[in-house]
Design a protein around this motif. Structure first.
Motif, short mmCIF file in Angstrom:
data_model
loop_
_atom_site.label_atom_id
_atom_site.label_comp_id
_atom_site.label_asym_id
_atom_site.label_seq_id
_atom_site.Cartn_x
_atom_site.Cartn_y
_atom_site.Cartn_z
N UNK A 170 0.85 -1.19 0.00
CA UNK A 170 0.00 0.00 0.00
C UNK A 170 0.89 1.24 0.00
N UNK A 171 0.45 2.29 -0.68
CA UNK A 171 1.25 3.49 -0.88
C UNK A 171 0.79 4.57 0.09
N UNK A 172 1.65 4.93 1.03
CA UNK A 172 1.31 5.96 2.01
C UNK A 172 1.26 7.33 1.34
N UNK A 173 0.12 8.00 1.47
CA UNK A 173 -0.08 9.28 0.81
C UNK A 173 -0.62 10.31 1.79
N UNK A 174 -0.59 11.56 1.36
CA UNK A 174 -0.98 12.68 2.24
C UNK A 174 -1.68 13.73 1.40
N UNK A 175 -2.84 14.18 1.84
CA UNK A 175 -3.53 15.22 1.10
C UNK A 175 -2.93 16.58 1.41
N UNK A 189 5.16 9.80 4.61
CA UNK A 189 4.37 9.56 3.39
C UNK A 189 5.24 9.78 2.16
N UNK A 190 4.99 8.97 1.13
CA UNK A 190 5.77 9.09 -0.10
C UNK A 190 5.01 9.77 -1.23
N UNK A 191 3.69 9.75 -1.16
CA UNK A 191 2.87 10.33 -2.21
C UNK A 191 2.06 11.52 -1.71
N UNK A 192 1.88 12.49 -2.57
CA UNK A 192 1.00 13.62 -2.28
C UNK A 192 -0.25 13.49 -3.13
N UNK A 239 0.22 -7.47 -12.47
CA UNK A 239 -0.15 -6.08 -12.67
C UNK A 239 0.89 -5.14 -12.09
N UNK A 240 1.24 -4.13 -12.86
CA UNK A 240 2.20 -3.15 -12.39
C UNK A 240 1.61 -2.13 -11.45
N UNK A 241 0.29 -2.07 -11.39
CA UNK A 241 -0.39 -1.10 -10.52
C UNK A 241 -1.04 -1.79 -9.33
N UNK A 242 -0.37 -2.82 -8.81
CA UNK A 242 -0.96 -3.62 -7.74
C UNK A 242 -1.15 -2.83 -6.44
N UNK A 243 -0.20 -1.94 -6.13
CA UNK A 243 -0.25 -1.22 -4.86
C UNK A 243 -1.38 -0.20 -4.85
N UNK A 244 -2.13 -0.16 -3.75
CA UNK A 244 -3.26 0.74 -3.60
C UNK A 244 -2.83 1.97 -2.80
N UNK A 245 -2.90 3.17 -3.39
CA UNK A 245 -2.59 4.37 -2.59
C UNK A 245 -3.68 4.61 -1.55
N UNK A 246 -3.27 5.03 -0.37
CA UNK A 246 -4.23 5.36 0.68
C UNK A 246 -3.71 6.58 1.41
N UNK A 247 -4.60 7.23 2.13
CA UNK A 247 -4.18 8.32 3.00
C UNK A 247 -4.99 8.31 4.28
N UNK A 248 -4.38 8.73 5.40
CA UNK A 248 -5.15 8.92 6.62
C UNK A 248 -6.03 10.14 6.43
N UNK A 278 -0.85 12.49 11.31
CA UNK A 278 0.38 11.71 11.45
C UNK A 278 0.19 10.56 12.43
N UNK A 279 -0.58 10.82 13.50
CA UNK A 279 -0.91 9.73 14.41
C UNK A 279 -1.68 8.64 13.67
N UNK A 280 -2.66 9.06 12.86
CA UNK A 280 -3.44 8.08 12.11
C UNK A 280 -2.58 7.29 11.15
N UNK A 281 -1.69 7.98 10.44
CA UNK A 281 -0.83 7.28 9.49
C UNK A 281 0.07 6.28 10.20
N UNK A 282 0.60 6.66 11.37
CA UNK A 282 1.46 5.75 12.11
C UNK A 282 0.68 4.51 12.56
N UNK A 283 -0.57 4.72 13.00
CA UNK A 283 -1.38 3.57 13.42
C UNK A 283 -1.69 2.65 12.24
N UNK A 284 -2.04 3.23 11.12
CA UNK A 284 -2.33 2.42 9.94
C UNK A 284 -1.08 1.69 9.45
N UNK A 285 0.04 2.37 9.49
CA UNK A 285 1.31 1.74 9.11
C UNK A 285 1.59 0.53 10.00
N UNK A 286 1.31 0.67 11.28
CA UNK A 286 1.52 -0.44 12.20
C UNK A 286 0.62 -1.62 11.90
#
Length: 396
Positions: free
Chosen positions: A1-6, A25-28, A342-351, A375-383
């Motif tokens: 999954x691709x960690x993203x941030x709005x 996060x790696x994606x905006x 598939x080359x697009x297997x990873x699903x981008x998500x954001x907290x 950031x707290x939410x992203x850390x929890x989801x990452x975990x």
């Protein structure tokens, strides 16, 4: 999954890209909010935003949102130029490496809340939707005909009591909270302006909205296929009619209708666990599993619901939705896609819609988009993701 941030862009967002980089996060996920609805997004402007993000160490794969003009939602007038402009914007985005367009088909408003800073028991604040205050707004402030039919007697009684005791400042704060659901730099309405916008939908019910929705899909999905783009519809927030305006992306059957209205891999879903989660009838892990192959993007957040239809934003792992089960489905879907090559297997998500915590209070961030709370939410989801992978519940 691709960690993203709005991010709302350099002119609107209180957060800088170097600050966001520290979240991991790696994606905006962003948009050109400064461009009026219906106008073409020039490739030069898209390229400039992409270059800015890449210079800061991010990639830009998801647009949120490429807005749909209200006339398209209403099916009003000659829509050919609007569709042509939309397709040109799509082409300009694709040319600069964007792969996914998140969008919604909600009339007039996007997300709707009645309180932008509801206090939390241990400090901080969250977004909240209070049914009786929404009733007070619709019945007593907006004076919408038939609004009383949308609420039960106890809710109407609380609404009347609140309205009678509320100060002018409290009523204005309620209006401003509801107007905060308009995206980006879009103009806010006063009561008269909102009445005018709602009146434009007179005589337009769910069937008409669906007809106009299908026309939109028929106009843009073939172009998306040619450009290698994927569309991801965002569910209604909250998943119910608001201000008498029909909403048609509120549950599993609505999603099924959209995906079959124009059957294509390019026609997909933004799985927003918060929006769908505000409907007690929605089983989020089941919805994720049913539509897994059509999920192109995910908003992961949680809500706590009350019996009267009220709800508030919860911490990402503490609400009514089983977030671990939802993420497990997404990881399994990614594994399935990888197995297909598939080359697009990873699903981008954001907290999404974090709590306002600690130093967030001193920042003029968009409601629901603080730094520390997300950031707290992203850390929890990452975990959760790391734990599920370690347990072997997803083929990595």
């Amino acid at each position: 999954m691709i960690e993203s941030w709005r991010w709302y862009g350099p002119d609107l967002d209180a957060l800088s890209l170097p600050e966001i980089a520290q979240t991991g996060a790696s994606g905006i996920v962003t948009a050109l909010h400064e461009i009026a609805y219906g106008e073409i997004w020039p490739r030069e402007a898209v390229a400039a935003r992409r270059a800015q993000l890449e210079k800061a160490g991010f990639h830009w794969k998801v647009v949120e949102s490429l807005p749909i003009h209200e006339r398209i939602k209403r099916g009003e007038g000659d829509l050919g130029p609007l569709f042509a402009n939309y397709r040109q914007s799509m082409a300009n985005l694709a040319a600069e490496g964007v792969t996914t367009i998140c969008y919604n088909f909600m009339p007039v408003l996007d997300w709707t809340r009645t309180d932008l800073a509801h206090p939390l028991p241990r400090g901080g604040s969250c977004l909240r939707f209070e049914a009786y205050r929404m009733a007070a707004f619709e019945i007593h402030m907006l004076g919408r005909e038939a609004a009383e039919d949308a609420y039960d007697a106890p809710t109407r009684a609380r609404a009347a009591s609140w309205f009678q005791s509320a100060s002018e400042g409290e009523r204005d704060a309620l209006l401003q909270a509801i107007m905060a659901g308009l995206p980006g730099a879009f103009d806010r309405y006063d009561i008269a302006g909102l009445r005018q916008q709602i009146a434009l939908y007179d005589g337009i019910g769910p069937d008409e909205i669906r007809r106009n929705f299908k026309r939109f899909l028929d106009e843009v999905i073939p172009a998306a296929e040619d450009l290698g783009l994927r569309f991801a519809v965002h569910p209604d927030d909250p998943p119910r009619d608001i201000l008498g305006l029909p909403r048609v992306v509120s549950d599993a059957e609505d999603i099924a209708w959209i995906l079959t209205a124009h059957d294509s891999p390019a026609n997909g879903l933004t799985l927003c666990t918060g929006s769908l989660g505000a409907n007690p009838a929605n089983d989020l892990p089941a919805i994720a599993r049913r539509f897994a192959d059509s999920i192109h993007f995910a908003h992961l957040r949680n809500v706590v619901k009350d019996a009267d239809g009220s709800f508030e934003e919860a911490a990402h792992l503490e609400g009514d939705t089983d977030m671990v089960a939802v993420i497990a489905v997404l990881l399994e879907e990614e594994a399935r896609r990888r197995a297909l090559g598939r080359g697009d297997a990873a699903i981008p998500f954001r907290p999404d819609h974090g709590h306002v915590l600690l130093d967030d209070v001193d920042r003029a961030a968009f409601p629901g988009y603080p730094l520390i709370g997300r950031m707290r939410g992203l850390a929890e989801l990452r975990g959760v993701i790391a734990a599920l992978r370690a347990q072997g519940r997803a083929d990595v």
